[in-house]
Write a protein that holds these residues in place. Structure first.
Motif, short mmCIF file in Angstrom:
data_model
loop_
_atom_site.label_atom_id
_atom_site.label_comp_id
_atom_site.label_asym_id
_atom_site.label_seq_id
_atom_site.Cartn_x
_atom_site.Cartn_y
_atom_site.Cartn_z
N GLU A 164 0.91 -1.24 -0.07
CA GLU A 164 -0.04 -0.06 -0.04
C GLU A 164 0.96 1.20 -0.01
O GLU A 164 0.52 2.11 -0.69
CB GLU A 164 -0.87 0.02 1.12
CG GLU A 164 -1.82 1.31 1.38
CD GLU A 164 -2.78 1.55 -0.01
OE1 GLU A 164 -3.12 2.68 -0.03
OE2 GLU A 164 -3.06 0.58 -0.74
N ARG A 167 2.19 1.80 -3.52
CA ARG A 167 0.98 2.32 -4.18
C ARG A 167 0.79 3.65 -3.97
O ARG A 167 0.60 4.60 -4.82
CB ARG A 167 -0.21 1.41 -3.93
CG ARG A 167 -1.48 1.72 -5.09
CD ARG A 167 -2.79 1.39 -4.66
NE ARG A 167 -3.20 1.90 -3.16
CZ ARG A 167 -3.55 3.34 -3.23
NH1 ARG A 167 -3.76 4.11 -4.30
NH2 ARG A 167 -4.10 3.48 -2.33
N ASP A 172 6.21 0.46 -8.08
CA ASP A 172 5.63 -0.73 -8.17
C ASP A 172 6.55 -1.84 -7.53
O ASP A 172 7.41 -2.16 -7.99
CB ASP A 172 5.54 -1.26 -9.70
CG ASP A 172 5.16 -2.49 -9.99
OD1 ASP A 172 4.59 -3.23 -9.26
OD2 ASP A 172 4.93 -2.73 -11.13
#
Length: 192
Positions: A164, A167, A172
């Motif tokens: 998370e 993100r 990535d």
């Protein structure tokens, strides 16, 4: 922690140094074999991008390469230089610099691209810095595939928190499974 460049988070201090030492202990044997299979030989101009404490740079220097470790974390570089001096490796060099400004025979990075917002652009820049016939080696992780045996709820939660956080920063952490696609995007672009 500070954010540098492509929103790459850099840790400093004793705990981050220990993390880098553990990663080196786990991975360096395979990394050396990978680099040899990729064509690494004594005398090469070798650059490790995102070198951290310079474990791979020091190894390359001890093998006779003209080895340079590049990183943006000056704390890491100071420790890398001290470790090289202690090992008697006068030929290992460390510089605070960007991955976008080099010329080399062999480039190496470990878990760098997954921390960048623009991994394909970084791969293009490194590829452009290679001398004719040069080799680019990138070892990348896929944090989403990390697991523990026996299964641990805390470990799974830590992995999910990492994913998370990645993100939210626009990076990535599953990039290891897509590194070959990033390479392909780089190759398609450079052939146009």
């Amino acid at each position: 922690m500070s954010t540098i460049g492509d929103k790459y988070l850099l840790g400093s201090g004793r705990s981050d140094h220990e993390r880098l030492r553990v990663i080196s202990t786990i991975h360096d044997g395979r990394t050396r074999n990978l680099l040899r299979r990729a064509g690494f030989v004594s005398g090469h101009c070798f650059v490790e991008f995102g070198c951290g404490l310079g474990y791979v740079t020091r190894w390359a220097s001890s093998e006779g390469a003209h080895a340079t470790g590049i990183d943006l974390n000056e704390d890491h570089l100071a420790v890398a230089e001290e470790l090289a001096r202690e090992a008697g490796l006068d030929t290992a060099q460390f510089r605070c610099a960007s991955i976008y400004e080099q010329s080399v025979d062999v480039s190496y990075s470990r878990w760098l691209m997954v921390h960048l917002n623009r991994p394909v652009a970084a791969m293009r820049a490194i590829h452009a810095a290679l001398k004719p016939g040069g080799v680019m080696v990138c070892e990348e992780a896929d944090v989403s595939a990390v697991y523990a045996e026996p299964t641990s709820a805390a470990y799974t939660e830590l992995r999910d928190i990492c994913m998370e956080g990645a993100r939210q920063r626009g990076v990535d952490y599953s990039g290891g499974r897509r590194a070959h696609l990033w390479r392909r995007k780089r190759a398609l672009r450079s052939s146009m």
